[in-house]
Each structure stands twice: as structure tokens, then as C-alpha cells.
Design a protein around this motif. Structure first.
Motif, short mmCIF file in Angstrom:
data_model
loop_
_atom_site.label_atom_id
_atom_site.label_comp_id
_atom_site.label_asym_id
_atom_site.label_seq_id
_atom_site.Cartn_x
_atom_site.Cartn_y
_atom_site.Cartn_z
N ALA A 1 0.85 -1.19 0.00
CA ALA A 1 0.00 0.00 0.00
C ALA A 1 0.88 1.24 0.00
N GLN A 2 0.47 2.23 -0.79
CA GLN A 2 1.24 3.46 -0.89
C GLN A 2 0.95 4.37 0.30
N VAL A 3 2.01 5.02 0.79
CA VAL A 3 1.87 5.93 1.92
C VAL A 3 1.71 7.35 1.39
N SER A 4 0.58 7.98 1.71
CA SER A 4 0.36 9.36 1.31
C SER A 4 0.12 10.26 2.52
N ASP A 5 0.25 9.67 3.72
CA ASP A 5 0.03 10.42 4.95
C ASP A 5 1.11 11.51 5.09
N ILE A 6 0.68 12.76 5.06
CA ILE A 6 1.61 13.90 5.08
C ILE A 6 2.52 13.86 6.31
N THR A 7 1.97 13.60 7.47
CA THR A 7 2.76 13.59 8.70
C THR A 7 3.86 12.55 8.65
N GLU A 8 3.51 11.36 8.22
CA GLU A 8 4.48 10.27 8.13
C GLU A 8 5.57 10.60 7.10
N LEU A 9 5.16 11.14 5.97
CA LEU A 9 6.13 11.46 4.92
C LEU A 9 7.02 12.64 5.32
N GLU A 10 6.45 13.64 6.02
CA GLU A 10 7.27 14.77 6.48
C GLU A 10 8.33 14.30 7.47
N THR A 11 7.99 13.32 8.30
CA THR A 11 8.96 12.76 9.23
C THR A 11 10.09 12.07 8.47
N ALA A 12 9.73 11.30 7.46
CA ALA A 12 10.74 10.61 6.64
C ALA A 12 11.63 11.63 5.92
N VAL A 13 11.03 12.67 5.37
CA VAL A 13 11.79 13.72 4.67
C VAL A 13 12.74 14.42 5.65
N ALA A 14 12.25 14.75 6.83
CA ALA A 14 13.09 15.42 7.83
C ALA A 14 14.28 14.55 8.20
N THR A 15 14.06 13.25 8.36
CA THR A 15 15.13 12.32 8.69
C THR A 15 16.18 12.30 7.58
N VAL A 16 15.71 12.19 6.34
CA VAL A 16 16.61 12.12 5.19
C VAL A 16 17.40 13.42 5.05
N LEU A 17 16.74 14.56 5.21
CA LEU A 17 17.44 15.85 5.08
C LEU A 17 18.51 16.00 6.17
#
Length: 65
Positions: free
Chosen positions: A1-17
Motif C-alpha cells: 500500500a502506498q503511503v500518502s500520509d503527510i505527517t508520516e512522509l514529512e517525518t521521513a523527509v526530515a530524517t533524510v534531510l
């Protein structure tokens, strides 16, 4: 299933950055390929489940700050 949850994705982006400061600096210096690298890292962080369109929008917004 694709993840489109903004909160979850923003957390992943913050980690990667936070983990890839050099790529962030490269992107801000005009290296477009750094964005693709960061995008790939977010996909890796989410085990390939992130919605690429949403991730791209979040990355662009965060990198513009």
C-alpha cells in the motif's frame, strides 16, 4: 500500500534531510541531481511505499526554506 500520509512522509523527509546535509547543500547550490538522490533516500526510508508526488512536494517545500 502506498503511503500518502503527510505527517508520516514529512517525518521521513526530515530524517533524510538531516542525514544528507551535503546533498541539501548541493541542491541549494543548483545541483538538480541532489533532489533525485534525496527522493531515492526517502523512498528507501519508507521501503518504497511513499507516494512520489507527495514526497516531491514536501522536499521542494523544505528545500526552499
Amino acid at each position: 500500500a502506498q503511503v500518502s500520509d503527510i505527517t508520516e512522509l514529512e517525518t521521513a523527509v526530515a530524517t533524510v534531510l538531516a542525514q544528507n546535509e551535503q546533498s541539501v547543500a548541493d541542491y541549494r547550490a543548483g545541483k538538480e541531481n541532489a533532489l533525485k538522490f534525496l527522493m531515492g533516500q526517502v523512498m528507501k526510508e519508507t521501503k518504497g511505499k511513499a507516494n512520489p508526488k507527495v514526497v516531491s512536494e514536501i522536499l521542494m517545500k523544505r528545500l526552499a526554506d
